[in-house]
Design a protein around this motif. Sequence first.
Motif, PDB file in Angstrom:
ATOM      1  N   ARG A   1       9.823  -8.110  -6.647  1.00  0.00           N
ATOM      2  CA  ARG A   1      10.828  -7.120  -6.288  1.00  0.00           C
ATOM      3  C   ARG A   1      11.906  -7.042  -7.367  1.00  0.00           C
ATOM      4  NH1 ARG A   1      10.626  -5.337  -1.042  1.00  0.00           N
ATOM      5  NH2 ARG A   1       9.265  -6.520   0.385  1.00  0.00           N
ATOM      6  N   THR A   2      12.379  -5.859  -7.642  1.00  0.00           N
ATOM      7  CA  THR A   2      13.445  -5.702  -8.636  1.00  0.00           C
ATOM      8  C   THR A   2      14.781  -6.171  -8.086  1.00  0.00           C
ATOM      9  OG1 THR A   2      13.743  -3.409  -7.905  1.00  0.00           O
ATOM     10  CG2 THR A   2      12.283  -3.792  -9.799  1.00  0.00           C
ATOM     11  N   GLU A   3      14.942  -6.092  -6.765  1.00  0.00           N
ATOM     12  CA  GLU A   3      16.143  -6.609  -6.115  1.00  0.00           C
ATOM     13  C   GLU A   3      15.796  -7.056  -4.706  1.00  0.00           C
ATOM     14  OE1 GLU A   3      18.184  -2.537  -4.425  1.00  0.00           O
ATOM     15  OE2 GLU A   3      18.672  -3.166  -6.474  1.00  0.00           O
ATOM     16  N   THR A   4      16.542  -8.013  -4.207  1.00  0.00           N
ATOM     17  CA  THR A   4      16.284  -8.524  -2.864  1.00  0.00           C
ATOM     18  C   THR A   4      17.196  -7.823  -1.868  1.00  0.00           C
ATOM     19  OG1 THR A   4      17.861 -10.332  -3.198  1.00  0.00           O
ATOM     20  CG2 THR A   4      15.543 -10.773  -3.709  1.00  0.00           C
ATOM     21  N   ASP A   5      16.711  -7.683  -0.639  1.00  0.00           N
ATOM     22  CA  ASP A   5      17.464  -7.016   0.421  1.00  0.00           C
ATOM     23  C   ASP A   5      17.135  -7.714   1.727  1.00  0.00           C
ATOM     24  OD1 ASP A   5      18.834  -5.343   2.111  1.00  0.00           O
ATOM     25  OD2 ASP A   5      17.818  -3.503   1.492  1.00  0.00           O
ATOM     26  N   ASP A   6      18.148  -8.242   2.380  1.00  0.00           N
ATOM     27  CA  ASP A   6      17.927  -8.945   3.642  1.00  0.00           C
ATOM     28  C   ASP A   6      17.833  -7.995   4.821  1.00  0.00           C
ATOM     29  OD1 ASP A   6      17.868 -11.373   2.422  1.00  0.00           O
ATOM     30  OD2 ASP A   6      19.958 -11.884   2.849  1.00  0.00           O
ATOM     31  N   ARG A   7      17.893  -6.701   4.544  1.00  0.00           N
ATOM     32  CA  ARG A   7      17.817  -5.726   5.628  1.00  0.00           C
ATOM     33  C   ARG A   7      16.567  -4.866   5.463  1.00  0.00           C
ATOM     34  NH1 ARG A   7      22.698  -1.619   7.602  1.00  0.00           N
ATOM     35  NH2 ARG A   7      21.560  -0.743   9.392  1.00  0.00           N
ATOM     36  N   PHE A   8      15.873  -4.621   6.561  1.00  0.00           N
ATOM     37  CA  PHE A   8      14.727  -3.720   6.556  1.00  0.00           C
ATOM     38  C   PHE A   8      14.537  -3.152   7.959  1.00  0.00           C
ATOM     39  CE2 PHE A   8      13.058  -7.856   7.705  1.00  0.00           C
ATOM     40  CZ  PHE A   8      12.085  -7.607   8.659  1.00  0.00           C
ATOM     41  N   HIS A   9      13.711  -2.135   8.059  1.00  0.00           N
ATOM     42  CA  HIS A   9      13.404  -1.525   9.346  1.00  0.00           C
ATOM     43  C   HIS A   9      11.982  -1.893   9.750  1.00  0.00           C
ATOM     44  CE1 HIS A   9      17.076   0.807   9.065  1.00  0.00           C
ATOM     45  NE2 HIS A   9      16.714   1.220   7.871  1.00  0.00           N
ATOM     46  N   TYR A  10      11.807  -2.115  11.039  1.00  0.00           N
ATOM     47  CA  TYR A  10      10.526  -2.574  11.569  1.00  0.00           C
ATOM     48  C   TYR A  10      10.120  -1.658  12.714  1.00  0.00           C
ATOM     49  CZ  TYR A  10       7.056  -6.171  12.804  1.00  0.00           C
ATOM     50  OH  TYR A  10       5.896  -6.863  13.032  1.00  0.00           O
ATOM     51  N   ILE A  11       8.953  -1.073  12.619  1.00  0.00           N
ATOM     52  CA  ILE A  11       8.458  -0.194  13.679  1.00  0.00           C
ATOM     53  C   ILE A  11       7.281  -0.867  14.367  1.00  0.00           C
ATOM     54  CG2 ILE A  11       7.320   1.999  14.172  1.00  0.00           C
ATOM     55  CD1 ILE A  11       8.972   3.296  12.050  1.00  0.00           C
ATOM     56  N   ALA A  12       7.431  -1.121  15.670  1.00  0.00           N
ATOM     57  CA  ALA A  12       6.363  -1.732  16.459  1.00  0.00           C
ATOM     58  C   ALA A  12       5.757  -0.660  17.362  1.00  0.00           C
ATOM     59  CB  ALA A  12       6.913  -2.888  17.298  1.00  0.00           C
ATOM     60  N   VAL A  13       4.440  -0.504  17.261  1.00  0.00           N
ATOM     61  CA  VAL A  13       3.717   0.511  18.015  1.00  0.00           C
ATOM     62  C   VAL A  13       2.634  -0.201  18.827  1.00  0.00           C
ATOM     63  CG1 VAL A  13       2.499   2.720  17.879  1.00  0.00           C
ATOM     64  CG2 VAL A  13       3.978   1.996  15.985  1.00  0.00           C
ATOM     65  N   SER A  14       2.584   0.062  20.116  1.00  0.00           N
ATOM     66  CA  SER A  14       1.528  -0.574  20.905  1.00  0.00           C
ATOM     67  C   SER A  14       0.541   0.471  21.407  1.00  0.00           C
ATOM     68  CB  SER A  14       2.122  -1.353  22.095  1.00  0.00           C
ATOM     69  OG  SER A  14       2.294  -0.538  23.223  1.00  0.00           O
ATOM     70  N   ASP A  15      -0.709   0.094  21.447  1.00  0.00           N
ATOM     71  CA  ASP A  15      -1.774   0.801  22.157  1.00  0.00           C
ATOM     72  C   ASP A  15      -1.890   2.299  21.869  1.00  0.00           C
ATOM     73  OD1 ASP A  15      -2.739  -1.272  24.563  1.00  0.00           O
ATOM     74  OD2 ASP A  15      -0.691  -1.592  23.853  1.00  0.00           O
ATOM     75  N   PRO A  16      -2.258   2.668  20.633  1.00  0.00           N
ATOM     76  CA  PRO A  16      -2.684   4.055  20.420  1.00  0.00           C
ATOM     77  C   PRO A  16      -3.894   4.377  21.297  1.00  0.00           C
ATOM     78  CG  PRO A  16      -2.259   2.993  18.327  1.00  0.00           C
ATOM     79  CD  PRO A  16      -2.212   1.908  19.372  1.00  0.00           C
ATOM     80  N   GLN A  17      -4.807   3.413  21.363  1.00  0.00           N
ATOM     81  CA  GLN A  17      -5.954   3.410  22.286  1.00  0.00           C
ATOM     82  C   GLN A  17      -6.671   4.765  22.342  1.00  0.00           C
ATOM     83  OE1 GLN A  17      -5.124   0.932  25.581  1.00  0.00           O
ATOM     84  NE2 GLN A  17      -7.025   1.351  26.626  1.00  0.00           N
ATOM     85  N   VAL A  18      -7.107   5.226  21.183  1.00  0.00           N
ATOM     86  CA  VAL A  18      -7.839   6.495  21.122  1.00  0.00           C
ATOM     87  C   VAL A  18      -9.317   6.241  21.417  1.00  0.00           C
ATOM     88  CG1 VAL A  18      -6.228   7.672  19.592  1.00  0.00           C
ATOM     89  CG2 VAL A  18      -8.019   6.251  18.600  1.00  0.00           C
ATOM     90  N   ARG A  19      -9.871   7.029  22.327  1.00  0.00           N
ATOM     91  CA  ARG A  19     -11.258   6.856  22.733  1.00  0.00           C
ATOM     92  C   ARG A  19     -12.141   8.002  22.255  1.00  0.00           C
ATOM     93  NH1 ARG A  19     -12.526   5.907  29.014  1.00  0.00           N
ATOM     94  NH2 ARG A  19     -11.093   7.675  29.146  1.00  0.00           N
ATOM     95  N   ASN A  20     -11.561   9.179  22.073  1.00  0.00           N
ATOM     96  CA  ASN A  20     -12.359  10.357  21.763  1.00  0.00           C
ATOM     97  C   ASN A  20     -11.519  11.339  20.951  1.00  0.00           C
ATOM     98  OD1 ASN A  20     -10.623  11.570  23.713  1.00  0.00           O
ATOM     99  ND2 ASN A  20     -12.056  10.994  25.339  1.00  0.00           N
ATOM    100  N   GLU A  21     -12.080  12.485  20.679  1.00  0.00           N
ATOM    101  CA  GLU A  21     -11.400  13.476  19.852  1.00  0.00           C
ATOM    102  C   GLU A  21     -10.111  13.956  20.501  1.00  0.00           C
ATOM    103  OE1 GLU A  21     -12.280  17.861  17.838  1.00  0.00           O
ATOM    104  OE2 GLU A  21     -13.936  16.673  18.674  1.00  0.00           O
TER     105      GLU A  21
END
Length: 486
Positions: free
Chosen positions: A122-142
């Motif tokens: 990394r060119t610079e360090t950053d103690d802050r970031f964003h985190y996206i948690a996604v559960s169960d898209p669970q696609v079965r068909n079109e």
Amino acid sequence: MRGEINKDNMKGKWIILGFMLYGACVQAKIVDSQFCFAGKVIDKNGRGVAGVVVNNGISFTTTDAQGTWALHSDTTRSKFVSISTPAGYVLPQNDGLADGFYVPVRVLALAGGKHDFVLEKRTETDDRFHYIAVSDPQVRNERDFKRWCQETVPDMVEVIDSLKQSHEVVGMTLGDLVWDNMPLFDNYKASLKNTGATFFQCIGNHDFDRQYQGLHNMELASPVYGEMVYESHFGPTDYSFNIGKAHIVTMKNINYVGGKSYLTSLTGQQLDWLKKDLSYLPEGSLVILNMHAPSWNRISPDGNIRNAAQLKEVLKNYNVHVFSGHTHFFQNNEVSPVLYEHNIGAACGGWWTGWVNQCGAPNGYMVVDVDGNDLKWHYKGTRRDFSYQFRIYNKGEFKSQSSFVVANVWDWDSACKVVWFQDGKPMGEMEQFVDSDEERASELKNRASAEKTGHLFRAMPADGSKEIRVEFTNRFGEVYTKSIRL
């Protein structure tokens, strides 16, 4: 486009051939499964990176001053060698999908047991970031896949476009990427390319090839097992990486016995793996643990893993936030002062049948702002503003509570407050109760089968009152308000 499809098909054929050849060799002579794999972790300029944690799913080591690593591995049990990317280096990815932090043992075996991992400093360090948690898209068909692509993905991309202007965005899907339909993994991967985030994956119970049991349940040296197709797309099911001050771990907690049958649990070997992985951290470090099934739900606890107590013991010396899915309802669990579980609502809600989860929380995903050791989170309803943090039912709308105004506050915990006002006059806190959400119950043929939830609140207006206002104050002091006319 045609050329790309042919290329992918050829790649798939080579993967299958590799499994067959590798399996045949192992079955022919079990002793041939013992290897000493080795290599280096280097930066883009070829310099060795010291102190990088490397593991094969069972054993761990760290790179020396020259970046060199070596691991004795039994390939009947170990299917990957992976690194825990240090915080000072960019998370390896390909078109926005996490990649390059692991190598299959079959590839290592065919390459003479040698592999070098290449990292970008990394060119610079950053103690802050964003985190996206996604559960169960669970696609079965079109049809399911169309809703995922037209509703959830564009919504996330819009949010990511905004977030990445300030800090890096990491995405994590918490399992059940598909619904027992293995060919849809290719479509799912394509849907998350170049979102602006680096997306990682967790395996869920619907991500196993139902023809087989999970690896540890299969006969030793079996060339096929339940996780095999998932792993060919996404790599190991247990892995970790570092960003900012956070150590992020993802683990399989589905004990798959085949034919859609499974237990929610971690094996003893996995708990030992986690203990070793965490041993490289100072005590008190921030750990974000991702798993498919929850551990500590109190209401509707059927999805909880069986060995939650043992997991809690392994985690006790760290500041831990657990993110899980599986249940298709929202429940926050304050297990201890240093252990908080977010069992979040599913992207598909009630399996793409409507717009809400089993508890009434909207289809959506969690957006987390990680600042050093601190987390601040907001659940984002798909096609909703961030301001949509609770729903209010007017008197008479909630059939089982017909005399009450009811608020459904999905991201509630003990640090939150839900109060109400009658015609502008403060009336105090609303009464919390357990029941089934009205919208979800109304979607079902049998209302009595609707799941119960504990994030419901009620207040009984006085006769002749005109307006009710509800205020929800979350644990971060943010106030959300809704008013209704009676």
